[in-house]
Enzyme design. Structure first.
Site, PDB file in Angstrom:
ATOM      1  N   SER A 181       0.827  -1.202   0.000  1.00 40.15           N
ATOM      2  CA  SER A 181       0.000   0.000   0.000  1.00 40.15           C
ATOM      3  C   SER A 181       0.863   1.254   0.000  1.00 40.15           C
ATOM      4  O   SER A 181       2.058   1.218   0.325  1.00 40.15           O
ATOM      5  CB  SER A 181      -0.910   0.018   1.230  1.00 40.15           C
ATOM      6  OG  SER A 181      -0.145   0.247   2.405  1.00 40.15           O
TER       7      SER A 181
ATOM      8  N   ASP B 224      -1.192  -0.817  -3.929  1.00 38.90           N
ATOM      9  CA  ASP B 224      -2.562  -0.578  -3.482  1.00 38.90           C
ATOM     10  C   ASP B 224      -2.760   0.826  -2.917  1.00 38.90           C
ATOM     11  O   ASP B 224      -1.856   1.410  -2.319  1.00 38.90           O
ATOM     12  CB  ASP B 224      -2.911  -1.617  -2.408  1.00 38.90           C
ATOM     13  CG  ASP B 224      -4.403  -1.776  -2.215  1.00 38.90           C
ATOM     14  OD1 ASP B 224      -5.135  -1.730  -3.220  1.00 38.90           O
ATOM     15  OD2 ASP B 224      -4.834  -1.965  -1.065  1.00 38.90           O
TER      16      ASP B 224
ATOM     17  N   GLY C 261     -11.283  -4.278   2.919  1.00 39.07           N
ATOM     18  CA  GLY C 261     -11.740  -4.431   4.294  1.00 39.07           C
ATOM     19  C   GLY C 261     -12.211  -5.830   4.628  1.00 39.07           C
ATOM     20  O   GLY C 261     -13.061  -6.021   5.504  1.00 39.07           O
TER      21      GLY C 261
ATOM     22  N   VAL D 244      -6.855  -8.338   1.938  1.00 38.26           N
ATOM     23  CA  VAL D 244      -6.710  -8.721   3.340  1.00 38.26           C
ATOM     24  C   VAL D 244      -5.469  -8.039   3.913  1.00 38.26           C
ATOM     25  O   VAL D 244      -4.380  -8.168   3.349  1.00 38.26           O
ATOM     26  CB  VAL D 244      -6.570 -10.251   3.494  1.00 38.26           C
ATOM     27  CG1 VAL D 244      -6.494 -10.632   4.969  1.00 38.26           C
ATOM     28  CG2 VAL D 244      -7.722 -10.973   2.803  1.00 38.26           C
TER      29      VAL D 244
END
Length: 284
Positions: free
Chosen positions: A50, A84, A211, A233
């Site tokens: 991320s 992400d 989520g 996840v």
């Protein structure tokens, strides 16, 4: 095994009515554990980094991305790399050189038309470099930039607007708001199964659930049956990791060799990953 692309893995899963797990990497141990869990399950997996994790690594994604790639190419199952929740365009523009095959460009907090324009521009950039792109429509709760929660009126993804959005932006996958929320530590999220079915019928690209850590096993399996393909996840992996480290140090308070507690934490993440994959991909 050579690196897979996220697009290949999504298309394969969607064609068989299965889900594929996309698991967040924070440190090297996470990447090792995720691939180990996928190998235990005998199924492909997506390693994703991320924007927040990139910031944890002092804004330099190259070292952890290189480690992810080496782990992926050594795996016995297909593995792809995904970047992400990218909001920072500078990070977006570094994704291709870092070895990712896909990105999730996150303009979901913007007004609809601004989201369309920003995402269309990002998609054009990504496609020109051979990357696939995921976007978000609606508001998945639990992010710092959003005040709405997952059950606030008017924040879930509208099927008609979703179809329009995909056509206008030419994205390859769509993250949808159907009742889940980021960073949940209890598995109490209530997903709207009928909305997932409607979105699946309306949208020509794979649907993504963010989520997922907050969704019960039964509801998660049902979400895949209804049309979710990519299952993100993250939080539950960190819960497994940190709780294991705490447990080991509580048993051995004088322990000072991190290899001993990190190896147990890594094994626990692998077990969580294997269980998730079995749940959503039909693995035995």
């Amino acid at each position: 095994m050579s690196l897979a692309t996220t697009q290949e893995l999504l298309r394969s899963a969607a064609s068989r009515g299965l889900g594929i797990g996309a698991f967040n990497v924070i440190t090297l141990e996470y990447a090792e554990a995720i691939v180990s869990g996928a190998e235990q399950a005998g199924s492909p997996v997506i390693l994703q980094l991320s924007e927040n994790a990139t910031r944890f690594h002092h804004g330099n994604m190259a070292p952890i991305a290189a480690a992810m790639r080496e782990i992926a190419v050594s795996a016995t199952v297909p593995v792809s790399l995904h970047l992400d929740h990218v909001e920072d365009q500078e990070i977006l523009y570094r994704s291709a050189d870092a070895g990712f095959s896909s990105i999730m460009f996150d303009a979901g907090s913007l007004p609809y038309q601004d989201n369309v324009e920003a995402t269309r521009k990002a998609a054009g950039w990504a496609h020109a470099r051979g990357l696939s792109i995921e976007a978000e429509l609606g508001y998945v709760g639990g992010k710092d930039t959003q005040v709405s929660n997952a059950h606030s009126p008017g924040i879930r993804t509208d099927p008609g607007q979703a179809a329009e959005f995909v056509t206008a932006t030419e994205v390859d996958a769509l993250a949808v708001a159907v009742g889940s929320s980021h960073a949940m530590t209890a598995r109490t999220a209530l997903l709207d199964a009928e909305l997932i079915r409607e979105l699946r019928a309306a949208v020509p690209v794979p649907l993504v659930l963010h989520g997922s850590s907050g969704v019960s096993e039964e509801n998660l399996a049902h979400a895949v049956e209804c049309g979710i393909v990519k299952v993100n996840v993250g939080t539950i992996l960190s819960i497994a990791y940190t709780s294991t480290v705490r447990s080991v140090l509580a048993r051995q308070p004088s322990l000072n060799d991190p290899r001993q507690y990190l190896s147990e934490a890594r094994d626990e993440i692998a077990a969580v990953v294997a269980n998730f994959i079995a749940l959503i991909s039909g693995s035995p």
